[in-house]
Design a protein around this motif. Structure first.
Motif, short mmCIF file in Angstrom:
data_model
loop_
_atom_site.label_atom_id
_atom_site.label_comp_id
_atom_site.label_asym_id
_atom_site.label_seq_id
_atom_site.Cartn_x
_atom_site.Cartn_y
_atom_site.Cartn_z
N THR A 146 54.16 49.14 39.36
CA THR A 146 53.68 50.22 40.21
C THR A 146 52.53 49.71 41.06
N PRO A 147 52.56 49.92 42.38
CA PRO A 147 51.45 49.49 43.23
C PRO A 147 50.15 50.20 42.83
N LEU A 148 49.14 49.42 42.51
CA LEU A 148 47.86 49.97 42.06
C LEU A 148 47.19 50.80 43.15
N ARG A 149 47.27 50.31 44.37
CA ARG A 149 46.59 50.98 45.47
C ARG A 149 47.08 52.40 45.69
N SER A 150 48.38 52.58 45.68
CA SER A 150 48.92 53.93 45.88
C SER A 150 48.75 54.79 44.63
N GLU A 151 48.91 54.19 43.46
CA GLU A 151 48.79 54.95 42.21
C GLU A 151 47.39 55.55 42.05
N PHE A 169 37.72 46.52 44.49
CA PHE A 169 38.56 46.12 43.35
C PHE A 169 38.71 44.61 43.32
N MET A 170 39.03 44.01 44.46
CA MET A 170 39.22 42.55 44.53
C MET A 170 37.93 41.82 44.16
N GLU A 171 36.82 42.28 44.70
CA GLU A 171 35.53 41.64 44.41
C GLU A 171 35.16 41.79 42.94
N THR A 172 35.38 42.96 42.38
CA THR A 172 35.08 43.20 40.98
C THR A 172 35.97 42.35 40.08
N LEU A 173 37.25 42.30 40.40
CA LEU A 173 38.19 41.50 39.61
C LEU A 173 37.79 40.02 39.66
N SER A 174 37.43 39.53 40.82
CA SER A 174 37.02 38.14 40.97
C SER A 174 35.75 37.86 40.15
N LYS A 175 34.78 38.73 40.27
CA LYS A 175 33.51 38.54 39.57
C LYS A 175 33.70 38.56 38.05
N ARG A 176 34.43 39.54 37.56
CA ARG A 176 34.59 39.69 36.10
C ARG A 176 35.50 38.62 35.50
N SER A 177 36.46 38.15 36.29
CA SER A 177 37.39 37.15 35.77
C SER A 177 36.89 35.72 35.97
N ASP A 222 44.70 36.06 49.24
CA ASP A 222 45.33 36.41 47.97
C ASP A 222 45.61 37.91 47.83
N TYR A 223 45.00 38.73 48.64
CA TYR A 223 45.09 40.18 48.47
C TYR A 223 46.52 40.69 48.43
N ASP A 224 47.38 40.15 49.27
CA ASP A 224 48.77 40.60 49.31
C ASP A 224 49.54 40.23 48.05
N ARG A 225 49.01 39.31 47.27
CA ARG A 225 49.65 38.91 46.02
C ARG A 225 49.18 39.76 44.84
N LEU A 226 48.12 40.52 45.02
CA LEU A 226 47.52 41.31 43.94
C LEU A 226 47.78 42.79 44.18
N VAL A 227 49.01 43.19 43.95
CA VAL A 227 49.45 44.54 44.30
C VAL A 227 49.72 45.39 43.06
N THR A 228 50.34 44.82 42.08
CA THR A 228 50.73 45.55 40.87
C THR A 228 50.00 44.96 39.66
N MET A 229 50.08 45.64 38.54
CA MET A 229 49.49 45.10 37.31
C MET A 229 50.11 43.75 37.01
N ASP A 251 49.81 37.90 36.52
CA ASP A 251 50.39 36.59 36.83
C ASP A 251 49.41 35.72 37.59
N PHE A 252 48.71 36.30 38.56
CA PHE A 252 47.73 35.56 39.35
C PHE A 252 46.60 35.06 38.46
N LEU A 253 46.05 35.93 37.65
CA LEU A 253 44.90 35.56 36.82
C LEU A 253 45.26 34.55 35.75
N THR A 254 46.42 34.67 35.14
CA THR A 254 46.81 33.74 34.08
C THR A 254 47.22 32.39 34.63
N ALA A 255 47.57 32.31 35.89
CA ALA A 255 47.95 31.04 36.51
C ALA A 255 46.73 30.21 36.89
N LYS A 256 45.58 30.84 36.95
CA LYS A 256 44.35 30.14 37.38
C LYS A 256 43.67 29.46 36.24
#
Length: 79
Positions: A30-35, A46-54, A62-69, A74-79
């Motif tokens: 499910t797209p997070l933005r619309s949900e 959201f992107m800044e917070t996710l980057s800072k906390r992770s 990268d924003y277009d790749r971070l759409v759904t849970m 997948d993005f975070l575990t690949a890094k």
């Protein structure tokens, strides 16, 4: 970082913007933005917070790749 940790970070980042966000019925595709009705500034936060906390660098490209849970996990575990 494993999938459970990544999921927790995504939830934390969304709840930073939308404190009462309900993830119980959220599907992984499910797209997070619309949900959660995130406007462009909310999405940026959201992107800044996710980057800072992770600790993972998230660029504007990268924003277009971070759409759904799932895509966020997948993005975070690949890094």
């Amino acid at each position: 970082m494993d999938q459970s940790q990544a999921r927790g970070l995504v939830i934390e980042a969304v709840r930073f913007i939308v404190p009462d966000a309900d993830f119980d019925a959220l599907g992984d595709d499910t797209p997070l933005r619309s949900e959660f009705e995130l406007d462009s500034l909310d999405n940026l936060s959201f992107m800044e917070t996710l980057s800072k906390r992770s600790g993972v660098a998230i660029t504007e490209d990268d924003y277009d790749r971070l759409v759904t849970m799932r895509s966020c996990i997948d993005f975070l575990t690949a890094k």
